[in-house]
Design an enzyme around this catalytic site. Structure first.
Site, PDB file in Angstrom:
ATOM      1  N   GLY A  14      42.260  45.458  33.400  1.00 12.64           N
ATOM      2  CA  GLY A  14      43.179  44.383  33.043  1.00 12.64           C
ATOM      3  C   GLY A  14      42.396  43.149  32.659  1.00 12.64           C
ATOM      4  O   GLY A  14      41.162  43.142  32.689  1.00 12.64           O
ATOM      5  N   ARG A  17      42.353  37.517  36.069  1.00 15.78           N
ATOM      6  CA  ARG A  17      43.438  37.094  36.957  1.00 15.78           C
ATOM      7  C   ARG A  17      44.738  37.862  36.711  1.00 15.78           C
ATOM      8  O   ARG A  17      45.841  37.334  36.882  1.00 15.78           O
ATOM      9  CB  ARG A  17      43.696  35.587  36.829  1.00 15.78           C
ATOM     10  CG  ARG A  17      42.536  34.736  37.300  1.00 15.78           C
ATOM     11  CD  ARG A  17      42.447  34.814  38.816  1.00 15.78           C
ATOM     12  NE  ARG A  17      41.342  34.019  39.313  1.00 15.78           N
ATOM     13  CZ  ARG A  17      40.211  34.520  39.787  1.00 15.78           C
ATOM     14  NH1 ARG A  17      40.025  35.815  39.806  1.00 15.78           N
ATOM     15  NH2 ARG A  17      39.271  33.737  40.243  1.00 15.78           N
ATOM     16  N   LYS A  20      44.336  42.856  39.090  1.00 17.02           N
ATOM     17  CA  LYS A  20      43.723  44.187  39.178  1.00 17.02           C
ATOM     18  C   LYS A  20      42.974  44.406  40.487  1.00 17.02           C
ATOM     19  O   LYS A  20      43.070  45.483  41.076  1.00 17.02           O
ATOM     20  CB  LYS A  20      42.838  44.472  37.964  1.00 17.02           C
ATOM     21  CG  LYS A  20      41.678  43.532  37.788  1.00 17.02           C
ATOM     22  CD  LYS A  20      41.037  43.704  36.413  1.00 17.02           C
ATOM     23  CE  LYS A  20      39.959  42.676  36.209  1.00 17.02           C
ATOM     24  NZ  LYS A  20      40.444  41.297  36.185  1.00 17.02           N
ATOM     25  N   ALA A  39      30.240  45.495  46.114  1.00 22.54           N
ATOM     26  CA  ALA A  39      30.289  44.208  45.413  1.00 22.54           C
ATOM     27  C   ALA A  39      29.111  44.124  44.446  1.00 22.54           C
ATOM     28  O   ALA A  39      27.965  44.334  44.835  1.00 22.54           O
ATOM     29  CB  ALA A  39      30.224  43.066  46.417  1.00 22.54           C
ATOM     30  N   THR A  40      29.397  43.797  43.203  1.00 22.75           N
ATOM     31  CA  THR A  40      28.354  43.744  42.179  1.00 22.75           C
ATOM     32  C   THR A  40      27.949  42.323  41.804  1.00 22.75           C
ATOM     33  O   THR A  40      26.979  42.127  41.082  1.00 22.75           O
ATOM     34  CB  THR A  40      28.813  44.478  40.906  1.00 22.75           C
ATOM     35  OG1 THR A  40      30.000  43.858  40.412  1.00 22.75           O
ATOM     36  CG2 THR A  40      29.074  45.950  41.195  1.00 22.75           C
ATOM     37  N   HIS A  55      37.619  36.768  47.069  1.00 19.93           N
ATOM     38  CA  HIS A  55      37.644  38.212  47.285  1.00 19.93           C
ATOM     39  C   HIS A  55      37.365  38.535  48.757  1.00 19.93           C
ATOM     40  O   HIS A  55      38.031  39.387  49.356  1.00 19.93           O
ATOM     41  CB  HIS A  55      36.626  38.920  46.382  1.00 19.93           C
ATOM     42  CG  HIS A  55      37.099  39.086  44.980  1.00 19.93           C
ATOM     43  ND1 HIS A  55      37.517  40.298  44.484  1.00 19.93           N
ATOM     44  CD2 HIS A  55      37.237  38.194  43.965  1.00 19.93           C
ATOM     45  CE1 HIS A  55      37.889  40.149  43.221  1.00 19.93           C
ATOM     46  NE2 HIS A  55      37.724  38.884  42.885  1.00 19.93           N
ATOM     47  N   ARG A  59      39.819  40.582  51.880  1.00 21.67           N
ATOM     48  CA  ARG A  59      39.414  41.872  52.454  1.00 21.67           C
ATOM     49  C   ARG A  59      39.518  41.870  53.978  1.00 21.67           C
ATOM     50  O   ARG A  59      39.087  40.921  54.628  1.00 21.67           O
ATOM     51  CB  ARG A  59      37.970  42.204  52.084  1.00 21.67           C
ATOM     52  CG  ARG A  59      37.775  42.549  50.645  1.00 21.67           C
ATOM     53  CD  ARG A  59      36.449  43.241  50.397  1.00 21.67           C
ATOM     54  NE  ARG A  59      35.264  42.505  50.776  1.00 21.67           N
ATOM     55  CZ  ARG A  59      34.543  41.756  49.948  1.00 21.67           C
ATOM     56  NH1 ARG A  59      34.913  41.599  48.702  1.00 21.67           N
ATOM     57  NH2 ARG A  59      33.458  41.161  50.369  1.00 21.67           N
TER      58      ARG A  59
END
Length: 192
Positions: A14, A17, A20, A39-40, A55, A59
């Site tokens: 997507g 914001r 997704k 996490a990248t 993020h 979590r």
């Protein structure tokens, strides 16, 4: 009687914001008990620090995070040993990390960059397929970056192109492909 878990690969795509990542988080939360988050992102400035904090705040504390800006297939392999759901967020940041490691003269060889990207995504897919074969659900999050105008500079054009090619490669391997627009997910692979 124990319910047998069926592993699979899922791709969630997507725009910025679009919702997704939130949707992908729901998929893994419903798919597994032991959840890994790959996490990248790398934090280089305050804007990225803010994005990463958003993020992290969403979590649950019991999700195990693997920091994997490079060679992320190793993180998938490690996560698959202990987790039944793996969230990889995100492919386009991962590609950006790879692209930004290249020397300026390497940007004049797009065919080599495409080959490198294909190899890196193939490694992720192989690791995800192995995890799925063990019963894990592996969810990749990516961005649709090619829906706008043609970028003015070479690096941006290469990034747009490798992102689109990587998304196609992942979509082919995925059991489900969701497009998320305005927070509404649609399984586009089911409609294809």
């Amino acid at each position: 009687m124990d319910e047998e878990k069926t592993g699979k690969i899922v791709l969630v795509t997507g725009g910025a914001r679009s919702g997704k990542s939130t949707f992908a988080e729901k998929i893994v939360a419903q798919s597994g008990h032991a959840i890994a988050y790959i996490a990248t992102s790398q934090i280089f400035d305050e804007e990225m620090r803010f994005r990463v904090a958003l993020h992290r705040k969403r979590r649950p504390a019991d999700w195990q995070t693997y920091e994997a800006p490079f060679d992320a297939q190793q993180a998938i392999e490690a996560a698959a040993k202990q987790h039944d759901a793996i969230l990889f967020d995100c492919i386009t940041i991962y590609l950006s990390n790879i692209l930004c490691q290249l020397e300026e003269q390497e940007l004049d060889k797009p065919e080599q960059i495409y080959a490198l990207t294909h190899q890196k995504i193939s490694q992720l897919i192989a690791a995800a397929q192995a995890a799925a074969a063990q019963g894990a659900v592996v969810v990749f999050v990516t961005n649709e970056v090619g829906a706008g105008i043609v970028p003015e500079n070479k690096l941006s054009r290469i990034y747009r192109d490798i992102s689109g090619l990587a998304n196609q490669q992942l979509a082919k391997a995925a059991a489900d492909v969701y497009a998320v627009i305005a927070g509404i997910p649609v399984n586009i692979k089911a409609l294809a």
